[in-house]
Design an enzyme around this catalytic site. Structure first.
Site, short mmCIF file in Angstrom:
data_model
loop_
_atom_site.label_atom_id
_atom_site.label_comp_id
_atom_site.label_asym_id
_atom_site.label_seq_id
_atom_site.Cartn_x
_atom_site.Cartn_y
_atom_site.Cartn_z
N SER A 150 0.87 -1.18 0.00
CA SER A 150 0.00 0.00 0.00
C SER A 150 0.90 1.22 0.00
O SER A 150 2.07 1.14 0.41
CB SER A 150 -0.86 0.01 1.28
OG SER A 150 -1.41 1.29 1.49
N TYR A 158 -2.68 -1.15 10.45
CA TYR A 158 -2.61 -1.31 8.99
C TYR A 158 -1.28 -0.78 8.45
O TYR A 158 -0.58 -1.45 7.68
CB TYR A 158 -3.79 -0.57 8.34
CG TYR A 158 -3.91 -0.76 6.85
CD1 TYR A 158 -4.51 -1.89 6.31
CD2 TYR A 158 -3.41 0.20 5.96
CE1 TYR A 158 -4.63 -2.06 4.94
CE2 TYR A 158 -3.52 0.04 4.59
CZ TYR A 158 -4.14 -1.09 4.08
OH TYR A 158 -4.25 -1.26 2.72
P1 NAD Z 1 -11.36 -6.10 -0.38
O1 NAD Z 1 -11.94 -6.05 0.98
O2 NAD Z 1 -12.27 -6.08 -1.56
O3 NAD Z 1 -10.41 -7.37 -0.56
C1 NAD Z 1 -9.72 -7.99 0.47
C2 NAD Z 1 -9.86 -9.46 0.25
O4 NAD Z 1 -9.09 -10.15 1.23
C3 NAD Z 1 -11.31 -9.92 0.39
O5 NAD Z 1 -11.64 -10.76 -0.69
C4 NAD Z 1 -11.31 -10.66 1.70
O6 NAD Z 1 -12.27 -11.69 1.75
C5 NAD Z 1 -9.90 -11.22 1.72
N1 NAD Z 1 -9.48 -11.61 3.06
C6 NAD Z 1 -9.62 -10.94 4.22
N2 NAD Z 1 -9.15 -11.68 5.24
C7 NAD Z 1 -8.71 -12.85 4.70
C8 NAD Z 1 -8.10 -14.00 5.23
N3 NAD Z 1 -7.89 -14.13 6.53
N4 NAD Z 1 -7.76 -14.99 4.38
C9 NAD Z 1 -7.99 -14.89 3.05
N5 NAD Z 1 -8.57 -13.81 2.49
C10 NAD Z 1 -8.91 -12.80 3.31
O7 NAD Z 1 -10.30 -4.89 -0.43
P2 NAD Z 1 -9.16 -4.56 -1.48
O8 NAD Z 1 -9.09 -3.10 -1.56
O9 NAD Z 1 -9.36 -5.32 -2.74
O10 NAD Z 1 -7.85 -5.06 -0.72
C11 NAD Z 1 -6.94 -6.00 -1.28
C12 NAD Z 1 -5.53 -5.68 -0.85
O11 NAD Z 1 -5.14 -4.42 -1.39
C13 NAD Z 1 -5.36 -5.55 0.67
O12 NAD Z 1 -4.12 -6.13 1.05
C14 NAD Z 1 -5.32 -4.06 0.88
O13 NAD Z 1 -4.60 -3.70 2.04
C15 NAD Z 1 -4.60 -3.61 -0.38
N6 NAD Z 1 -4.79 -2.20 -0.71
C16 NAD Z 1 -6.00 -1.71 -1.10
C17 NAD Z 1 -6.12 -0.36 -1.42
C18 NAD Z 1 -7.41 0.26 -1.89
O14 NAD Z 1 -7.44 1.48 -2.09
N7 NAD Z 1 -8.46 -0.49 -2.12
C19 NAD Z 1 -5.01 0.48 -1.32
C20 NAD Z 1 -3.80 -0.06 -0.91
C21 NAD Z 1 -3.69 -1.40 -0.61
#
Ligand code: NAD
Length: 269
Positions: free
Chosen positions: A154, A167
């Site tokens: 991130s 986080y």
């Molecule tokens: P999201 O909530 O749609 O996706 C997260 C996924 O992780 C979900 O499918 C959830 O079911 C899964 N998950 C959660 N706990 C779990 C576990 N214990 N075992 C297996 N799967 C698990 O959100 P997202 O934005 O798609 O996030 C995905 C990644 O991207 C994360 O690591 C997040 O920190 C990172 N991220 C997202 C953003 C953003 O702006 N959306 C920015 C920076 C980083």
């Protein structure tokens, strides 16, 4: 459509929604066989929707349930993938979540939950992937590398984030997890990199974009002037998984529309 990942098997953790889904679809479009991972029975229907999309273009994929914070479940995720498809070539360690609170209100449970999924989960998945890469070695007709890992980090691996210490600490941890493993396994031709997304439109951050006022405030942090989409991250993942990036290891690719460019300084320097 590029077929740069043809005959390769990719595990994408947390790929029943959001960025993981976008990455799973992009890797499939590039020819990879994809393991769609979801964490619990309730997220199975979402995983099935991703599988249906991949099936719609005759891509190869399967669904495996696994909570990435549980050692035995991660071992099962890899063993089952190898049983079904013979090996693993690509890991995208994407699963993650937020449990936000100011430090003085943050419970140990909130701290431990985020660290165990976002950081320990990546450690467990990287360990199983690297064991398999070392066992199998390079298969030249598939890839110049013995294996590729993409850690989903991130912008908060570099930007401090008040109210989100668990986080931000998890993502800062991923930075050195990734770099240390990249250093450790480069001689074995295993490439390990991170993607650091900025603000990508998923449900993890929906309150930051789902009203016009919130979206406007968010856009002030994004010089490029738009919120990112999961497909933006998917394209970066295909690049880092393919031999197009064969000389790249130990680096973080920021997919953030310039969020890390200190936008507050643009007219205040
Ligand atoms: P999201 O909530 O749609 O996706 C997260 C996924 O992780 C979900 O499918 C959830 O079911 C899964 N998950 C959660 N706990 C779990 C576990 N214990 N075992 C297996 N799967 C698990 O959100 P997202 O934005 O798609 O996030 C995905 C990644 O991207 C994360 O690591 C997040 O920190 C990172 N991220 C997202 C953003 C953003 O702006 N959306 C920015 C920076 C980083």
């Amino acid at each position: 459509m590029s077929n740069s990942l043809q005959q390769q098997v990719a595990i994408v953790t947390g790929s029943s929604s959001g960025i993981g889904e976008g990455v799973a679809l992009a890797l499939s479009r590039a020819g990879a066989t994809v393991v769609i991972n979801h964490s619990h029975a309730g997220s199975r229907p979402e995983a099935e929707a991703v599988l249906a999309t991949i099936n719609s273009w005759n891509g190869k994929a399967t669904i495996i349930q696994c909570d990435v914070s549980k050692e035995e479940e991660v071992q099962h995720l890899f063993a089952e993938t190898i049983r079904q498809f013979g090996t693993v070539d690509i890991l995208v360690a994407n699963a993650g979540l937020q449990q936000d609170a100011k430090l003085t209100e943050m419970t140990l449970e909130q701290w431990n939950k985020v660290i165990s999924i976002n950081l320990t989960g990546q450690f467990l998945c990287c360990r199983e992937a690297i064991k398999e890469f070392l066992r199998r070695g390079i298969v030249p007709e598939r890839s110049a590398a013995a294996g590729k890992i993409i850690c989903m980090s991130s912008v908060h691996e570099v930007i401090p984030w008040a109210g989100h210490v668990n986080y931000a600490a998890s993502k800062g941890g991923i930075k050195l997890l990734m770099q240390t493993l990249a250093q450790e396994y480069a001689p074995e031709k295993i490439r390990i990199n991170s993607i650091a997304p900025g603000a990508i439109r998923t449900r993890i951050n929906h309150e930051a974009w789902d009203t016009p006022a919130a979206a406007q405030k968010l856009l002030e942090l994004i010089p490029y002037g738009r919120i990112g989409e999961a497909a933006d991250v998917g394209k970066a993942a295909v690049f880092l998984a393919s031999d197009d990036s064969d000389y790249i290891t130990g680096t973080t690719l920021f997919v953030d529309g310039g969020m890390t460019l200190y936008p507050g300084f643009a007219d205040n320097g």
